[in-house]
Design an enzyme around this catalytic site. Structure first.
Site, PDB file in Angstrom:
ATOM      1  N   CYS A 111      20.750  39.314  35.505  1.00 43.44           N
ATOM      2  CA  CYS A 111      22.168  39.578  35.354  1.00 43.44           C
ATOM      3  C   CYS A 111      22.794  39.813  36.712  1.00 43.44           C
ATOM      4  CB  CYS A 111      22.361  40.803  34.477  1.00 43.44           C
ATOM      5  SG  CYS A 111      21.687  42.269  35.220  1.00 43.44           S
ATOM      6  N   ARG A 146      25.360  36.309  32.686  1.00 47.09           N
ATOM      7  CA  ARG A 146      26.231  35.220  33.126  1.00 47.09           C
ATOM      8  C   ARG A 146      25.806  33.961  32.381  1.00 47.09           C
ATOM      9  NH1 ARG A 146      27.611  35.786  39.519  1.00 47.09           N
ATOM     10  NH2 ARG A 146      29.047  34.114  38.958  1.00 47.09           N
ATOM     11  N   ARG A 198      25.633  36.904  52.074  1.00 42.66           N
ATOM     12  CA  ARG A 198      25.654  35.676  51.272  1.00 42.66           C
ATOM     13  C   ARG A 198      27.023  35.038  51.308  1.00 42.66           C
ATOM     14  NH1 ARG A 198      22.308  36.070  45.846  1.00 42.66           N
ATOM     15  NH2 ARG A 198      23.137  33.970  45.829  1.00 42.66           N
ATOM     16  N   ASP A 216      37.059  38.617  41.935  1.00 42.07           N
ATOM     17  CA  ASP A 216      36.278  38.734  43.174  1.00 42.07           C
ATOM     18  C   ASP A 216      36.966  39.615  44.225  1.00 42.07           C
ATOM     19  OD1 ASP A 216      34.374  37.203  41.994  1.00 42.07           O
ATOM     20  OD2 ASP A 216      34.711  35.404  43.197  1.00 42.07           O
ATOM     21  N   LYS A 271      33.981  30.005  50.302  1.00 47.15           N
ATOM     22  CA  LYS A 271      32.606  30.018  49.787  1.00 47.15           C
ATOM     23  C   LYS A 271      32.502  29.265  48.468  1.00 47.15           C
ATOM     24  CE  LYS A 271      29.586  33.294  47.415  1.00 47.15           C
ATOM     25  NZ  LYS A 271      30.043  33.051  46.040  1.00 47.15           N
ATOM     26  N   ASN A 272      33.364  29.612  47.513  1.00 46.76           N
ATOM     27  CA  ASN A 272      33.183  29.050  46.173  1.00 46.76           C
ATOM     28  C   ASN A 272      33.565  27.578  46.080  1.00 46.76           C
ATOM     29  OD1 ASN A 272      32.091  31.415  45.365  1.00 46.76           O
ATOM     30  ND2 ASN A 272      33.868  32.133  44.210  1.00 46.76           N
TER      31      ASN A 272
HETATM   32  C1  UD1 Z   1      32.735  31.857  39.671  1.00 43.98           C
HETATM   33  C2  UD1 Z   1      32.546  32.484  41.024  1.00 43.98           C
HETATM   34  C3  UD1 Z   1      32.510  34.002  40.888  1.00 43.98           C
HETATM   35  C4  UD1 Z   1      33.758  34.500  40.169  1.00 43.98           C
HETATM   36  C5  UD1 Z   1      33.974  33.759  38.866  1.00 43.98           C
HETATM   37  C6  UD1 Z   1      35.295  34.087  38.189  1.00 43.98           C
HETATM   38  C7  UD1 Z   1      31.242  30.794  42.161  1.00 43.98           C
HETATM   39  C8  UD1 Z   1      29.954  30.407  42.761  1.00 43.98           C
HETATM   40  N1  UD1 Z   1      31.310  32.005  41.593  1.00 43.98           N
HETATM   41  O1  UD1 Z   1      31.603  32.220  38.893  1.00 43.98           O
HETATM   42  O2  UD1 Z   1      32.454  34.557  42.197  1.00 43.98           O
HETATM   43  O3  UD1 Z   1      33.648  35.878  39.890  1.00 43.98           O
HETATM   44  O4  UD1 Z   1      33.946  32.331  39.092  1.00 43.98           O
HETATM   45  O5  UD1 Z   1      36.353  33.778  39.040  1.00 43.98           O
HETATM   46  O6  UD1 Z   1      32.221  30.067  42.218  1.00 43.98           O
HETATM   47  N2  UD1 Z   1      31.382  32.260  30.706  1.00 43.98           N
HETATM   48  C9  UD1 Z   1      30.871  31.989  29.468  1.00 43.98           C
HETATM   49  N3  UD1 Z   1      30.144  30.835  29.303  1.00 43.98           N
HETATM   50  C10 UD1 Z   1      29.958  29.950  30.322  1.00 43.98           C
HETATM   51  C11 UD1 Z   1      30.499  30.229  31.579  1.00 43.98           C
HETATM   52  C12 UD1 Z   1      31.220  31.403  31.749  1.00 43.98           C
HETATM   53  O7  UD1 Z   1      31.026  32.760  28.526  1.00 43.98           O
HETATM   54  O8  UD1 Z   1      29.309  28.921  30.115  1.00 43.98           O
HETATM   55  C13 UD1 Z   1      32.172  33.511  30.909  1.00 43.98           C
HETATM   56  C14 UD1 Z   1      31.508  34.446  31.921  1.00 43.98           C
HETATM   57  O9  UD1 Z   1      30.572  35.299  31.291  1.00 43.98           O
HETATM   58  C15 UD1 Z   1      32.710  35.190  32.460  1.00 43.98           C
HETATM   59  C16 UD1 Z   1      33.837  34.142  32.418  1.00 43.98           C
HETATM   60  O10 UD1 Z   1      33.407  33.148  31.500  1.00 43.98           O
HETATM   61  O11 UD1 Z   1      33.043  36.242  31.594  1.00 43.98           O
HETATM   62  C17 UD1 Z   1      34.163  33.497  33.755  1.00 43.98           C
HETATM   63  O12 UD1 Z   1      32.981  32.916  34.296  1.00 43.98           O
HETATM   64  P1  UD1 Z   1      33.028  31.676  35.293  1.00 43.98           P
HETATM   65  O13 UD1 Z   1      34.443  31.368  35.658  1.00 43.98           O
HETATM   66  O14 UD1 Z   1      32.207  30.586  34.725  1.00 43.98           O
HETATM   67  O15 UD1 Z   1      32.266  32.247  36.552  1.00 43.98           O
HETATM   68  P2  UD1 Z   1      31.317  31.461  37.540  1.00 43.98           P
HETATM   69  O16 UD1 Z   1      31.800  30.050  37.663  1.00 43.98           O
HETATM   70  O17 UD1 Z   1      29.904  31.688  37.189  1.00 43.98           O
END
Ligand code: UD1
Length: 429
Positions: free
Chosen positions: A117, A123, A399, A307, A22-23
């Site tokens: 959220c 996020r 989803r 996840d 998926k991701n």
């Molecule tokens: C992706 C996955 C999600 C998974 C996550 C962590 C997808 C569509 N989703 O989400 O299922 O749980 O990776 O493996 O691929 N953060 C910041 N600032 C940013 C971005 C992230 O502070 O700009 C923080 C987030 O709050 C979180 C951490 O970094 O605590 C990891 O987030 P991130 O790896 O970015 O998650 P996603 O890519 O949104």
């Protein structure tokens, strides 16, 4: 209001084929608009998030069609818009990948972002914004829409991510592969889907090195051309079926996987007493006795994936003794614990830590999914439970899991998807 009805207590036996990740898919599909040609992507899971993304691209004028189940053809040669602000965008988090893809292709982007959220915490996308700014884009957010403007051109830059972010790494990679000169992303995420996106872009003509390590080097190119690519298997879907066997018992061959990607999950399941046997692109998991307690902390790859945390949480409810889970990625991700308690679990949550005291069994109950993986945890508990479990809010689950009910039924589970017609509420006089 559709729901799953599960009569639990049946061990699982047989084989299950794992779908595409998926991701990876939700990043590769928007990345395809960087390509000035026809892209064919195989091993795409037909899940709701993918279906929504296909619709978003169609709204933009991109030709998207499923040439056969699991294979998409994406032709964005006619695309001339860099604005995606429809309601469809608000339905999925991964719409943020359109910012990087539009920026790479048009040097401009306008993308509506989902607010609110998830998993009980915010996020943020500040690291994405910081990366695009470093590449020369002016970034602004107004009325829930992210505006990016790099009309004077994108220029390669050194970008250090303050937090390891999957989304920021992938998004910056998309824009940077069309920037002038070299971009270096430091403290990059290393998940298998990062490598998959880089391989996809490279196979279309990009020049990305180091994906899978924490330093990724991207030399910009002027054009990407079409081709054929196949997405990696979904490590989380595979882990979910493993967790189902751990909870409900039985022996299942998990097929079409890359076992290396699952090391972080299989190591923990082995520690709990599950037997694992690796054969080429499959792993057989067998439950032979009682589950042992463990301690686990979620971390970016190659750590234990966040996840898989709710699904493992459900299994640990049935382990002997007291287990401890620490959530190391998200602010909080234990909303599923309230629902599991309704099924007899003993879980105490304090911020990022859950203390789970093992119980003999779950008992069936009416429970509600609060997000995708929380929903998977409830299904796992239902499969192991005594009596009948009804899981509501299954739209979350659908989803991200392709044919979950069919795959579980073929393993011998007693699970049905029941459509519940919406009840019309009479108008008050
Ligand atoms: C992706 C996955 C999600 C998974 C996550 C962590 C997808 C569509 N989703 O989400 O299922 O749980 O990776 O493996 O691929 N953060 C910041 N600032 C940013 C971005 C992230 O502070 O700009 C923080 C987030 O709050 C979180 C951490 O970094 O605590 C990891 O987030 P991130 O790896 O970015 O998650 P996603 O890519 O949104």
């Amino acid at each position: 209001m559709d729901k799953y009805v599960i009569h639990g207590g049946k061990p699982l036996f047989g084989e299950v084929n794992i779908s595409g990740a998926k991701n990876a898919a939700v990043a590769i599909i928007p990345a395809a608009i960087l390509v000035d040609g026809v892209v064919r992507v195989e091993n795409i899971p037909m899940i709701q998030d993918v279906i929504i993304e296909m619709e978003i691209l169609r709204e933009l004028g991109v030709k998207v069609r499923a040439v056969n189940p699991g294979t998409l053809e994406i032709d964005s040669r006619g695309l001339n818009r860099f604005s995606a602000v429809s309601d469809l965008n608000l339905k999925m988090r991964a719409s943020y990948y359109l910012i990087g893809a539009f920026l790479g292709r048009f040097h401009r982007a306008e993308v509506a972002m989902p607010g609110g959220c998830n998993f009980g915490g915010v996020r943020p996308i500040d690291q994405h914004m910081k990366g695009f700014e470093a590449l020369g884009a002016k970034m602004d957010t107004r009325g829930g829409v992210v505006y990016a403007d790099a009309t004077e051109g994108l220029k390669g830059a050194n970008i250090y991510l303050d937090v390891v972010s999957v989304g920021a790494t992938m998004n910056i990679m998309m824009a940077a592969c069309m920037a002038e000169g070299q971009t270096v992303i430091e403290n990059a995420a290393k998940e298998p889907h990062i490598v998959d996106l880089a391989n996809f872009l490279n196979s279309m003509g990009a020049d990305i090195m180091g994906a899978g390590t924490d330093v990724i080097k991207i030399r910009g190119v002027s054009k990407l051309t079409g081709g054929v690519y196949s997405t990696i298997p979904d490590q989380i879907e595979a882990g979910t079926y493993m967790a189902a066997v751990a909870a409900a018992g039985g022996s299942v061959l998990i097929k079409n996987i890359i076992p290396k990607h699952l090391d972080c999950i299989t190591a923990k399941l082995e520690e709990m007493g599950l037997e694992m046997e690796e054969v080429d692109d499959s792993i057989r998991i067998t439950k032979t006795g009682k589950l042992r307690r463990i301690q686990v902390k979620t971390l970016p790859y190659p750590g234990f994936p966040t996840d898989m945390q709710p699904q493992l949480g459900a299994v640990l409810c049935l382990a002997e003794g007291t287990s401890i889970i620490t959530e190391g990625v998200w602010e909080s991700r234990f909303r599923y614990s309230d629902e599991l308690r309704r099924m007899g679990a003993k879980i105490q949550v304090d911020g990022k830590v859950a203390v789970i005291e093992g119980v003999e069994k779950f008992t069936g109950a009416l429970v509600r999914a609060s997000d995708l993986r929380a929903g998977a945890a409830l299904v796992i508990a239902g499969l192991a439970a005594e009596g009948t479990t009804e899981v509501e809010e299954i739209a979350y689950i659908e989803r991200g899991y392709e044919d979950l009910v069919g795959k579980l039924q073929r393993l011998g589970a007693d699970i049905r998807r029941v459509s519940v017609p919406a009840v019309a509420i009479p108008k008050a006089n």
